[in-house]
Design a protein around this motif. Structure first.
Motif, PDB file in Angstrom:
ATOM      1  N   ARG A 291       0.834  -1.208   0.000  1.00 55.47           N
ATOM      2  CA  ARG A 291       0.000   0.000   0.000  1.00 55.47           C
ATOM      3  C   ARG A 291       0.870   1.260   0.000  1.00 55.47           C
ATOM      4  O   ARG A 291       0.617   2.207  -0.744  1.00 55.47           O
ATOM      5  CB  ARG A 291      -0.936   0.019   1.210  1.00 55.47           C
ATOM      6  CG  ARG A 291      -1.899   1.216   1.209  1.00 55.47           C
ATOM      7  CD  ARG A 291      -2.681   1.312   2.491  1.00 55.47           C
ATOM      8  NE  ARG A 291      -1.855   1.669   3.624  1.00 55.47           N
ATOM      9  CZ  ARG A 291      -1.465   2.913   3.901  1.00 55.47           C
ATOM     10  NH1 ARG A 291      -1.806   3.921   3.120  1.00 55.47           N
ATOM     11  NH2 ARG A 291      -0.717   3.154   4.953  1.00 55.47           N
TER      12      ARG A 291
ATOM     13  N   ARG B  44      -6.011  -8.699   2.160  1.00 57.99           N
ATOM     14  CA  ARG B  44      -5.805  -7.345   2.722  1.00 57.99           C
ATOM     15  C   ARG B  44      -5.722  -6.309   1.605  1.00 57.99           C
ATOM     16  O   ARG B  44      -6.271  -5.219   1.711  1.00 57.99           O
ATOM     17  CB  ARG B  44      -4.557  -7.281   3.591  1.00 57.99           C
ATOM     18  CG  ARG B  44      -4.595  -8.104   4.841  1.00 57.99           C
ATOM     19  CD  ARG B  44      -5.767  -7.738   5.763  1.00 57.99           C
ATOM     20  NE  ARG B  44      -5.920  -8.729   6.797  1.00 57.99           N
ATOM     21  CZ  ARG B  44      -6.739  -9.783   6.735  1.00 57.99           C
ATOM     22  NH1 ARG B  44      -7.508  -9.966   5.699  1.00 57.99           N
ATOM     23  NH2 ARG B  44      -6.807 -10.645   7.721  1.00 57.99           N
TER      24      ARG B  44
ATOM     25  N   SER C  25      -7.113  -6.465  -1.360  1.00 58.86           N
ATOM     26  CA  SER C  25      -8.444  -6.250  -1.924  1.00 58.86           C
ATOM     27  C   SER C  25      -9.292  -5.394  -0.988  1.00 58.86           C
ATOM     28  O   SER C  25     -10.060  -4.542  -1.439  1.00 58.86           O
ATOM     29  CB  SER C  25      -9.138  -7.579  -2.218  1.00 58.86           C
ATOM     30  OG  SER C  25      -9.469  -8.260  -1.032  1.00 58.86           O
ATOM     31  N   GLU C  26      -9.142  -5.578   0.326  1.00 60.47           N
ATOM     32  CA  GLU C  26      -9.859  -4.743   1.297  1.00 60.47           C
ATOM     33  C   GLU C  26      -9.402  -3.293   1.206  1.00 60.47           C
ATOM     34  O   GLU C  26     -10.216  -2.375   1.285  1.00 60.47           O
ATOM     35  CB  GLU C  26      -9.647  -5.279   2.715  1.00 60.47           C
ATOM     36  CG  GLU C  26     -10.320  -6.607   2.965  1.00 60.47           C
ATOM     37  CD  GLU C  26      -9.868  -7.272   4.254  1.00 60.47           C
ATOM     38  OE1 GLU C  26      -9.060  -6.669   5.008  1.00 60.47           O
ATOM     39  OE2 GLU C  26     -10.318  -8.405   4.516  1.00 60.47           O
ATOM     40  N   MET C  27      -8.100  -3.090   1.042  1.00 52.19           N
ATOM     41  CA  MET C  27      -7.561  -1.727   0.932  1.00 52.19           C
ATOM     42  C   MET C  27      -8.085  -1.023  -0.318  1.00 52.19           C
ATOM     43  O   MET C  27      -8.414   0.163  -0.282  1.00 52.19           O
ATOM     44  CB  MET C  27      -6.033  -1.760   0.923  1.00 52.19           C
ATOM     45  CG  MET C  27      -5.410  -2.162   2.223  1.00 52.19           C
ATOM     46  SD  MET C  27      -3.623  -2.345   2.019  1.00 52.19           S
ATOM     47  CE  MET C  27      -3.141  -2.901   3.637  1.00 52.19           C
TER      48      MET C  27
ATOM     49  N   GLU D  55     -10.891  -1.737  -1.846  1.00 52.02           N
ATOM     50  CA  GLU D  55     -12.329  -1.521  -1.642  1.00 52.02           C
ATOM     51  C   GLU D  55     -12.613  -0.338  -0.723  1.00 52.02           C
ATOM     52  O   GLU D  55     -13.510   0.463  -0.992  1.00 52.02           O
ATOM     53  CB  GLU D  55     -12.973  -2.780  -1.066  1.00 52.02           C
ATOM     54  CG  GLU D  55     -14.475  -2.665  -0.936  1.00 52.02           C
ATOM     55  CD  GLU D  55     -15.115  -3.951  -0.468  1.00 52.02           C
ATOM     56  OE1 GLU D  55     -16.165  -3.852   0.196  1.00 52.02           O
ATOM     57  OE2 GLU D  55     -14.591  -5.033  -0.760  1.00 52.02           O
ATOM     58  N   ASP D  56     -11.843  -0.196   0.364  1.00 56.98           N
ATOM     59  CA  ASP D  56     -12.116   0.911   1.299  1.00 56.98           C
ATOM     60  C   ASP D  56     -11.455   2.226   0.889  1.00 56.98           C
ATOM     61  O   ASP D  56     -11.612   3.244   1.549  1.00 56.98           O
ATOM     62  CB  ASP D  56     -11.755   0.537   2.733  1.00 56.98           C
ATOM     63  CG  ASP D  56     -10.258   0.434   3.015  1.00 56.98           C
ATOM     64  OD1 ASP D  56      -9.444   0.970   2.242  1.00 56.98           O
ATOM     65  OD2 ASP D  56      -9.900  -0.175   4.040  1.00 56.98           O
ATOM     66  N   GLY D  57     -10.697   2.198  -0.204  1.00 60.12           N
ATOM     67  CA  GLY D  57     -10.097   3.423  -0.724  1.00 60.12           C
ATOM     68  C   GLY D  57      -8.751   3.798  -0.142  1.00 60.12           C
ATOM     69  O   GLY D  57      -8.166   4.808  -0.530  1.00 60.12           O
ATOM     70  N   SER D  58      -8.222   2.997   0.762  1.00 61.17           N
ATOM     71  CA  SER D  58      -6.905   3.316   1.320  1.00 61.17           C
ATOM     72  C   SER D  58      -5.774   2.960   0.355  1.00 61.17           C
ATOM     73  O   SER D  58      -4.631   3.375   0.550  1.00 61.17           O
ATOM     74  CB  SER D  58      -6.698   2.621   2.665  1.00 61.17           C
ATOM     75  OG  SER D  58      -6.732   1.216   2.533  1.00 61.17           O
TER      76      SER D  58
END
Length: 84
Positions: A16, A37, A39-41, A43-46
């Motif tokens: 990231r 992790r 894919s979650e980042m 998705e949440d825009g981080s």
């Protein structure tokens, strides 16, 4: 803020921080946690990157190399080809 990260989560955090343009991911043990992790980042825009779920390690590499070619990037940095 301090938080505990597993090795896989720390690896994903390092990705990231590198701010890739695309993540070509093939979730397979042992790196499944890293891919989850990332894919979650996304998705949440981080992590502002394109997430591409691919079918094998070979297609992950082909996706990454294709993106480099399409964007005119060289693999070791964001220098545009032909713009010296």
């Amino acid at each position: 803020m301090r938080r505990f990260l597993s090795g896989d989560e720390a690896f994903a955090e390092g990705v990231r921080l590198a701010r890739p343009h695309v993540v070509s991911a093939y979730p397979i043990t042992p790196q499944t946690v890293v891919v989850e992790r990332l894919s979650e980042m996304v998705e949440d825009g981080s992590l502002a990157a394109e997430y591409v779920h691919v079918e094998s390690e070979h297609s992950a590499l082909a996706c990454a190399l294709g993106r480099i070619k399409d964007d005119g990037l060289v693999p070791w940095g964001e220098h545009r080809l032909g713009n010296d």
